[in-house]
Every structure is written in structure tokens, then in C-alpha cells.
Design a protein around this motif. Structure first.
Motif: not given
Length: 268
Positions: A28, A120-121, A142, A144-145, A148, A150, A184, A186
Motif C-alpha cells: 500500500k 491495488k490499494n 480512476y 475502482e475495479d 482502491q 483510501s 470514490p 470510501n
């Protein structure tokens, strides 16, 4: 097995292998983007300060050239799950038309980084126009598939350019507001404003930074505005500001432990 079937079978295996690596990846990174007229070395001092404490973070720098090719500098430690990646642009000129090119180039860099390192994150930091580039990417490039994100922290980002009144939105603010539903959901956003005299940071009006609320508020999971003041709160000093370092440690790295009252105010 026919040749077509053979290659088709291998393609499925390769795609499954890639998806498996992305699903299982614990990597990450925090990905930094500098502002206009700044290169991939812009965050050297900030990163040095963050690396004064344990754990140390490996550093990778990526320059995106005008033809979309990429130059890599540094490397990622295979045991480092929270590396720092800086993405800069050969054409780092100011202006909205150029910012649009830059978040398209960012999309190229992000896809290549994912192919190389199977993450991915991620989290994001943008200084000045770097925050505009991230915002444009999140609304336009971007996926989202694939990714991700945060957390996103912008430092002295002029969401309304040099305009001091939200009643006079510039073209960039209007377009970002128009596309805000693509952000996104989230995502946690931290918008940091520097101030010398509570009107600007020497370059960017505080009200221009605060205009970010018209883009992010009620569109993402969390939107926080924070004002940093003091001698080191000038626009060019924000990435090295000790309060900003503390905010990165607290909100992104989750390693900050308060040792007293900090010289910033937050507004949610």
C-alpha cells in the motif's frame, strides 16, 4: 488443442494470476505528486523527515515524459509494504489545459506501476497543483475495479486557482464540481491550507484551498479541512512543515503520537 485455444487458455491463466496477485497484495504505497514547475525531487526533504523514524520507507521516483514513456529512479524494498512513490512530469507547466494532460499521464504511470508491483490499494498526497492533478485523475481516470484509494491529502491546493471568492468559480472548480459524483465514495480527504496572515500562504488564497469543500463534501466518506499557520506555513514550505509531517504520520501512516498542542485547526 488448437493454437487459438492454447493462447486463449494461457491468456486466461495470466489474467487469473494477475488478479490473484492484486487481491493478495499487502503493498500500500503513498504516492506523491508535486506542483507545477517542480520535479520528482520536490519531496526529498519531506520524505527524509518521515524516514527519521522507524520504519524506514523505500523510495521510487517516476518521471512521465511527454510521449507517455516512463523513467524510473530508485527501487522498492520487497519487504516494505508502505513505500513512497513520487510521480512527476517532464512537462510540469502550470495552466488547466496542462493539468488535464498531467492527469492523463498519471493514468499511464499508475497502470504501469500496478503492472510492475501488483498493488491495488494506495494513498495519495499532492502539493499545490499536484492536488488538482489527483482530483482530475480521481474524477476521470480512476477505475475502482483496478485501484482502491483510501486517503488523499492535498497541501495548499488552489481548487479555485487565484480566486478568493467561491461566488466566482473558475473553470477548473466548475468542472470538478460537475464531475464530483465520480469520486470514490470510501475516500477520506484531508485538505491542508497554509497561512501567513489568514488570507493566503504567500501564493494561494486560503479561500481557494477551502473551495475544495464544494468538490468533496458529501461526496466522499470523510472530508477534513485543516489550516496550518506559523513561520513555516508558506506555500513552498508546506511539504517540509513539521505540522504537515505530523498530519501525514497521524492520518496516513497512523504512527503519530501527540506530544502537546499542535499549531493547526481542523474543520470537518
Amino acid at each position: 488443442m488448437s493454437v487459438i485455444a492454447y493462447y486463449g487458455h494461457n491468456w486466461v491463466i495470466n489474467m487469473d494470476d494477475k488478479e490473484s496477485k492484486l487481491r493478495n497484495s499487502r503493498l500500500k504505497p503513498i504516492i506523491f505528486i508535486p506542483g507545477s514547475n517542480a520535479d520528482i525531487n520536490r519531496f526529498n526533504s519531506l520524505i527524509s523527515k518521515l524516514n527519521n523514524t522507524e520504519p524506514k520507507h523505500s523510495i521510487l521516483k517516476v518521471q512521465v515524459n511527454t510521449d507517455g514513456s516512463l523513467d524510473y529512479f530508485g527501487s522498492l524494498n520487497s519487504k516494505d509494504l508502505r513505500p513512497f512513490i513520487v510521480i512527476g512530469f517532464k512537462n510540469n507547466n502550470d495552466g488547466y489545459s496542462n493539468i488535464k494532460k498531467q492527469y492523463e499521464w498519471l493514468n499511464i504511470a499508475m497502470n504501469d506501476l500496478q503492472t510492475r508491483y501488483h498493488f491495488k490499494n494506495f494513498q495519495a498526497i499532492g502539493h499545490s497543483n499536484g492536488g488538482l492533478i489527483w482530483t482530475g485523475f480521481l474524477e476521470n481516470g480512476y477505475d475502482e475495479d483496478k485501484f482502491q484509494i483510501s486517503d488523499f491529502m492535498s497541501l495548499g491546493t488552489p481548487y479555485n486557482f487565484s480566486e478568493t471568492s467561491p461566488t466566482r468559480p473558475t473553470v477548473i472548480l466548475k468542472e470538478y464540481i460537475e464531475n464530483k459524483n465520480k469520486l470514490p465514495k470510501n475516500l477520506s480527504v484531508y485538505s491542508i491550507a497554509g497561512t501567513e496572515d489568514y488570507t493566503d500562504d504567500g501564493v494561494v488564497p486560503v479561500q481557494s484551498v477551502m473551495a475544495g469543500k464544494y468538490i468533496f463534501q458529501k461526496q466522499v466518506k470523510l472530508f477534513t479541512q485543516i489550516t496550518v499557520s506559523g513561520e513555516e506555513a508558506q506555500h513552498s514550505n508546506l511539504p517540509e512543515n513539521d505540522e504537515v509531517i505530523s498530519l501525514i504520520q497521524e492520518y496516513l501512516l497512523k504512527t503519530f503520537k501527540s506530544k502537546g498542542k499542535n499549531n493547526f485547526n481542523s474543520k470537518i
